[in-house]
Design a protein around this motif. Structure first.
Motif, PDB file in Angstrom:
ATOM      1  N   GLY A 565       0.816  -1.212   0.000  1.00 61.73           N
ATOM      2  CA  GLY A 565       0.000   0.000   0.000  1.00 61.73           C
ATOM      3  C   GLY A 565       0.845   1.255   0.000  1.00 61.73           C
ATOM      4  N   GLU A 566       1.959   1.233   0.750  1.00 61.61           N
ATOM      5  CA  GLU A 566       2.844   2.395   0.789  1.00 61.61           C
ATOM      6  C   GLU A 566       3.515   2.612  -0.564  1.00 61.61           C
ATOM      7  OE1 GLU A 566       4.196   2.428   5.491  1.00 61.61           O
ATOM      8  OE2 GLU A 566       5.225   1.115   4.078  1.00 61.61           O
ATOM      9  N   ARG A 567       3.922   1.521  -1.210  1.00 60.86           N
ATOM     10  CA  ARG A 567       4.528   1.645  -2.542  1.00 60.86           C
ATOM     11  C   ARG A 567       3.541   2.286  -3.512  1.00 60.86           C
ATOM     12  NH1 ARG A 567       6.850  -3.693  -1.454  1.00 60.86           N
ATOM     13  NH2 ARG A 567       5.118  -4.690  -2.542  1.00 60.86           N
ATOM     14  N   GLN A 568       2.287   1.876  -3.420  1.00 64.59           N
ATOM     15  CA  GLN A 568       1.277   2.424  -4.317  1.00 64.59           C
ATOM     16  C   GLN A 568       1.087   3.925  -4.087  1.00 64.59           C
ATOM     17  OE1 GLN A 568      -2.809   0.927  -3.968  1.00 64.59           O
ATOM     18  NE2 GLN A 568      -2.812   0.682  -6.172  1.00 64.59           N
ATOM     19  N   ARG A 569       1.096   4.331  -2.830  1.00 67.58           N
ATOM     20  CA  ARG A 569       0.882   5.750  -2.533  1.00 67.58           C
ATOM     21  C   ARG A 569       2.095   6.599  -2.905  1.00 67.58           C
ATOM     22  NH1 ARG A 569      -1.847   3.114   1.529  1.00 67.58           N
ATOM     23  NH2 ARG A 569      -0.301   3.366   3.167  1.00 67.58           N
ATOM     24  N   VAL A 570       3.296   6.016  -2.805  1.00 61.96           N
ATOM     25  CA  VAL A 570       4.492   6.740  -3.263  1.00 61.96           C
ATOM     26  C   VAL A 570       4.396   7.003  -4.766  1.00 61.96           C
ATOM     27  CG1 VAL A 570       6.968   6.520  -3.687  1.00 61.96           C
ATOM     28  CG2 VAL A 570       6.062   6.018  -1.429  1.00 61.96           C
ATOM     29  N   LYS A 571       3.965   5.975  -5.515  1.00 63.26           N
ATOM     30  CA  LYS A 571       3.794   6.152  -6.960  1.00 63.26           C
ATOM     31  C   LYS A 571       2.747   7.215  -7.261  1.00 63.26           C
ATOM     32  CE  LYS A 571       4.871   1.344  -8.178  1.00 63.26           C
ATOM     33  NZ  LYS A 571       4.349   0.104  -8.763  1.00 63.26           N
ATOM     34  N   LEU A 572       1.655   7.173  -6.497  1.00 67.04           N
ATOM     35  CA  LEU A 572       0.579   8.133  -6.717  1.00 67.04           C
ATOM     36  C   LEU A 572       1.056   9.560  -6.479  1.00 67.04           C
ATOM     37  CD1 LEU A 572      -2.387   8.317  -7.478  1.00 67.04           C
ATOM     38  CD2 LEU A 572      -2.967   8.109  -5.060  1.00 67.04           C
ATOM     39  N   ALA A 573       1.948   9.740  -5.504  1.00 63.67           N
ATOM     40  CA  ALA A 573       2.475  11.074  -5.200  1.00 63.67           C
ATOM     41  C   ALA A 573       3.192  11.679  -6.399  1.00 63.67           C
ATOM     42  CB  ALA A 573       3.425  10.995  -4.001  1.00 63.67           C
ATOM     43  N   LYS A 574       3.705  10.837  -7.256  1.00 67.92           N
ATOM     44  CA  LYS A 574       4.448  11.309  -8.424  1.00 67.92           C
ATOM     45  C   LYS A 574       3.543  11.931  -9.478  1.00 67.92           C
ATOM     46  CE  LYS A 574       8.561   9.763 -10.860  1.00 67.92           C
ATOM     47  NZ  LYS A 574       9.499   8.638 -11.042  1.00 67.92           N
ATOM     48  N   TYR A 575       2.235  11.592  -9.432  1.00 66.18           N
ATOM     49  CA  TYR A 575       1.327  12.032 -10.491  1.00 66.18           C
ATOM     50  C   TYR A 575       0.274  13.026 -10.014  1.00 66.18           C
ATOM     51  CZ  TYR A 575       3.206   7.894 -12.849  1.00 66.18           C
ATOM     52  OH  TYR A 575       4.036   6.963 -13.417  1.00 66.18           O
ATOM     53  N   LEU A 576       0.388  13.499  -8.787  1.00 72.61           N
ATOM     54  CA  LEU A 576      -0.686  14.313  -8.228  1.00 72.61           C
ATOM     55  C   LEU A 576      -0.972  15.601  -8.989  1.00 72.61           C
ATOM     56  CD1 LEU A 576      -0.429  14.109  -4.342  1.00 72.61           C
ATOM     57  CD2 LEU A 576      -2.093  13.085  -5.863  1.00 72.61           C
ATOM     58  N   ASP A 577       0.027  16.168  -9.617  1.00 75.98           N
ATOM     59  CA  ASP A 577      -0.182  17.456 -10.287  1.00 75.98           C
ATOM     60  C   ASP A 577      -0.585  17.311 -11.749  1.00 75.98           C
ATOM     61  OD1 ASP A 577       2.232  16.404 -11.044  1.00 75.98           O
ATOM     62  OD2 ASP A 577       3.276  18.323 -11.119  1.00 75.98           O
TER      63      ASP A 577
END
Length: 669
Positions: A565-577
Motif C-alpha cells: 500500500g505504501e509503494r502504491q501511494r508513493v507512486k501516486l504522489a508522483k502524479y498528483l499534479d
C-alpha cells in the motif's frame, strides 16, 4: 520455419523453475501417491508422477513444461538478398567474415531475396544441407541455425559475451514444450488414469470441480488419501480460493492469495501449542471471503494454538478475544499501546481505532454523473466471457467482485492496455529494482536537498550523494558490508566505519540549519515539510507525500522496506499534479487504518475534481459507498465469474442488485 527446413530442433531448458500451487500446498504429493496406489495402468511409485524426478519428468523440457527455442529466422530480412544484407547476425554483414564464407561457396544467388528462396535454398542457409538431415553441401557452410545452436550447446547463452548474448536474446523464444505440451511429465506417466483422468488433467481442474471428481473414487485403498485431499481442497474453497487449480504458477498469485494459501497449510496441521502470526490476512479478500477466513482463524485457535493477527479489517478485529491498539498515529508519532481488552471495550475506549470502527459510512449523497464513456468490447482474457462494458470518464469508478471474478483481467489486462496512452497504472509492485532508492530519490527531490546543502556550504552537490563522492569509502555508500562465504549464505554486517549511515566523515561534517545530510534524510515527510518551509520546490514534493497519506515516511527509508500500500501511494504522489489522466489503482486501501481510508477517498476525489478519471479495484465497502459508479464482476470466481453483473451508482446497487457484493453492501448499511 518452413516444412522443408527439416525436423532438426534444439531446445534449451528455461533456467528458473516456477513453483506450482499443488507443490506449495503439498496437495500434489498426495495426488502422486493416489496415482501410484490406484492408477491404471500401473506405472510405478510416486516418483513416476513427479516432474522433478527423472522417472516422471518429460526429458525434452526436464519437467518444466516450457523451453527456449532458437528462432534464427528472426534475423533474416525476407525482402533482402545477400548483397543487400539480409542477415542481422554477428560477422554476417555485407563484406564481413561469414558473409564472404557463405557467398563464396557458390551455393546461393547473391541477388535473390530470401522470400523467393526454394525449400532447398532455405535448408542450405539454415542447416547447410540440401534436404532435411542430409550431408553438408559445402565443408565451410555449416548453416546459420546449426551454427548458433552449436554455440548455445558449447557454452550456453549465459556464457557468451554481451554482444552475442544480446543477439541470442533476440532469437530465443519461450514456448510450450512440443513433447509434453506443458504437462511436464513423460508419456508413460501421463498414460496412468484415476477416475478416467490423467494426473495433469486433475491438476488443471478448479478446486470445486476437483472435489467432485475425488468424491467419485470408491476404491478403499484410496480412502485415506482422498479424505486428506478433499479436506485440503475444502479449506481452499472456504477461504475464498475455489477458482484456483494445482497447476497455477505461484508467480501469478496476488499477495492476498499467497497469504491465504499459507493459512490453509497451517489449518491442515495437527500441531497444538503453537503461536501463529498473520500480517493482514484479509488483504485482497472480498467481505464474503473475510467471513470464511475468520472461521478458519477461530478453528486454528480452537485446536489449542495462539493466533496473533495484525489487521485493520473490522470483521477480523470483531472476532478477537483480545485486542491491542497501538498508536496514536504512525511513524515517530506512534509506538504506544493505547488499549488492551475486548472488542466491545475498544468501541468505548475513545481511541482513534475505536471511534473509526463505530462509524458507519453512508452512501455518497450526490454522485457525479459521467460525462462520457470508454468502451470495452468482447473481452475474453483469462476467465472473461466476451465481456462488453462502458467505463465512465471524469468520475470515481470502483470495480468490485469476489476474488478471482475477473476484475483485474478486465481493468489491467484489457482496459489499461486498450487505452495505454491515457492510463496511469498505480499498482503495488516494487517501485524500483535497486536497493538504494528512497522516497526522496524516486520522487526526484533529493537533488534539490543536495543542492541546498551544497549552496549552504560552498561545496559540490555530489558530496551529498552516497552513490558518488559523499559515499563511505569502506562500504561504498551501502551502509553494510557483505562477506561472501564459500559454502554458506553471505553474511551482512553494518559498516563499522560509517555505522550504517552510508556517508563519509567529510560529507557528515557539513550542515544546513543545524542538521547534516543523514539527519535530514531521517526526518519524516511531515517534519521535512516544516523544516524546508522556505523552499517552494521541496514543499511541493513533500506536500504530495503528505497528501497521499505518507507524512510519517522518512525521506531516506529504502523503498524495498515499504508495504504494498505504501509503494502504491508513493507512486501516486508522483502524479498528483497531472490532469486529464485515467488513474487505475489496485486496492489502494491495503494496509490502511479505518480512519485513513477516508483520507484516501478525499485524495481520489480531489484527483477527479482536477479533471482526471479514477478507476479503483477494491473490496473495501466504505470505498464502494463513496464511489460515483460501481461495476461488479462475477457472479463468483474462476469459471463461475467473468461477467458484468452490475453497472451503476452505489444507491442503485444497494436497492436493486442481486449480487454477492450487493448483499454485503446492504449489510454494511
Amino acid at each position: 520455419m518452413s516444412a522443408n527446413a527439416g525436423n532438426i530442433s534444439v531446445f534449451f531448458i528455461l533456467p528458473l523453475i516456477t513453483r506450482l500451487m499443488g507443490t506449495i500446498s503439498d496437495m500434489y504429493a498426495a495426488l502422486r501417491l493416489l496415482y501410484a496406489r490406484i492408477g491404471t495402468p500401473h506405472v510405478g511409485t510416486a516418483s513416476y508422477f513427479s516432474f522433478n524426478d527423472p522417472n516422471g519428468m518429460c526429458k525434452t523440457c526436464s519437467g518444466i513444461g516450457k523451453i527456449l527455442d532458437l528462432d534464427i529466422e528472426r534475423a533474416i530480412d525476407p525482402e533482402k538478398s545477400w548483397n543487400e544484407g539480409m542477415l542481422e547476425l554477428p560477422a554476417f554483414g555485407v563484406g564481413n567474415y561469414y558473409w564472404k564464407l557463405y557467398t563464396g561457396s557458390g551455393l546461393f544467388d547473391l541477388n535473390k531475396k530470401y522470400r523467393d528462396y526454394t525449400p532447398e535454398e532455405r535448408n542450405l542457409l539454415l542447416f547447410g544441407s540440401r534436404e532435411p538431415g542430409g550431408p553438408r553441401a559445402h565443408k565451410r557452410v555449416e548453416g546459420i541455425k546449426t551454427q548458433f545452436q552449436r554455440l548455445c550447446l558449447m557454452k550456453g547463452p549465459e556464457e557468451q559475451n554481451d554482444y552475442t548474448l544480446r543477439k541470442f536474446n533476440q532469437f530465443m523464444e519461450e514456448k510450450t514444450c512440443p513433447v509434453c505440451h506443458g504437462r511436464r511429465l513423460n508419456e508413460k506417466s501421463l498414460s496412468c488414469k484415476v477416475a478416467g483422468y490423467s494426473i495433469d488433467e486433475l491438476c488443471a481442474m478448479e478446486f470445486t470441480e476437483l472435489v467432485k471428481v475425488l468424491q467419485t473414487i470408491t476404491d478403499p485403498r484410496a480412502a485415506t488419501i482422498v479424505d486428506a485431499l478433499t479436506s485440503s481442497l475444502t479449506r481452499m474453497i472456504d477461504i475464498g480460493l475455489p477458482y484456483l487449480s494445482m497447476d497455477r504458477e505461484s508467480s501469478t498469485l496476488s499477495g492476498g492469495e499467497a497469504q491465504r494459501l499459507k493459512l490453509v497449510r497451517y489449518m491442515g496441521s495437527s500441531l497444538t501449542g503453537m503461536t501463529y502470526i498473520f500480517d493482514e490476512p484479509s488483504t485482497g479478500m472480498h467481505p464474503r471471503d473475510v467471513y470464511r477466513m475468520t472461521k478458519l482463524l477461530q478453528s486454528l485457535r480452537d485446536k489449542g494454538n495462539t493466533v496473533l493477527v495484525v489487521e485493520h479489517d473490522k470483521d477480523v478485529i470483531s472476532i478477537a478475544d483480545e485486542v491491542i491498539d497501538v498508536g496514536p498515529l504512525a511513524g515517530k508519532n506512534g509506538g504506544q499501546v493505547l488499549f488492551q481488552g475486548s472488542y466491545e471495550a475498544l468501541l468505548l475506549s475513545g481511541t482513534r481505532t475505536g471511534n473509526a470502527l463505530k462509524q458507519i459510512t453512508p452512501l455518497k449523497a450526490a454522485p457525479r454523473i459521467p460525462k462520457d464513456f470508454l468502451p470495452v468490447r468482447d473481452a475474453c482474457v483469462h476467465n472473461l466471457k466476451n465481456v462488453s462494458v462502458d467505463i465512465p470518464l471524469n468520475v470515481l469508478t470502483v470495480i468490485t467482485g469476489v476474488a478471482g471474478s475477473g476484475k483485474s483481467s478486465l481493468i489491467r489486462d484489457v482496459f489499461a492496455k486498450q487505452y495505454a496512452d491515457r492510463v496511469v497504472l498505480v499498482d503495488q509492485s516494487l517501485v524500483t529494482a535497486t536497493g538504494r532508492s528512497t522516497p526522496s530519490t524516486f520522487l526526484g527531490f533529493f537533488d534539490e536537498i543536495r543542492k541546498v546543502m551544497a549552496v549552504e556550504n560552498g561545496v559540490g552537490a555530489s558530496l551529498f550523494s552516497f552513490n558518488s563522492k559523499g559515499g563511505c569509502p569502506v562500504c561504498g555508500g551501502r551502509g553494510m558490508i557483505v562477506t561472501e562465504l564459500v559454502f554458506m549464505d553471505p553474511v551482512t554486517t553494518v559498516c563499522e566505519a560509517c555505522e550504517g549511515k552510508r556517508y563519509s566523515e567529510e560529507a557528515l561534517s557539513y550542515q544546513y540549519q543545524g542538521k547534516n545530510i543523514v539527519e535530514i534524510l531521517e526526518m519524516s515527510a511531515g517534519e521535512a515539510y516544516e523544516f524546508f518551509k522556505d523552499n517552494r520546490k521541496l514543499r511541493k514534493a513533500l506536500g504530495a507525500m503528505i497528501e497521499v497519506g505518507l507524512p510519517y515516511l522518512s525521506l531516506g527509508q529504502p523503498l524495498s522496506t515499504l508495504s504494498g500500500g505504501e509503494r502504491q501511494r508513493v507512486k501516486l504522489a508522483k502524479y498528483l499534479d497531472k490532469k486529464g489522466n485515467i488513474y487505475v489503482l489496485d486496492e489502494p486501501t491495503t494496509g490502511l487504518h479505518a480512519s485513513d481510508v477516508q483520507k484516501v477517498m478525499e485524495l481520489l476525489d480531489s484527483l477527479v475534481d482536477r479533471g482526471n478519471t479514477v478507476i479503483v479495484i477494491e473490496h473495501n465497502l466504505d470505498v464502494m459507498k463513496q464511489a460515483d459508479w460501481l461495476i461488479d464482476v462475477g457472479p463468483d470466481g474462476g469459471t463461475a465469474g467473468g461477467e458484468i453483473v452490475f453497472s451503476g451508482t452505489p444507491k442503485e446497487m444497494a436497492e436493486h442488485a442481486c449480487t454477492i457484493t450487493a448483499e454485503y453492501l446492504r449489510k454494511s448499511m
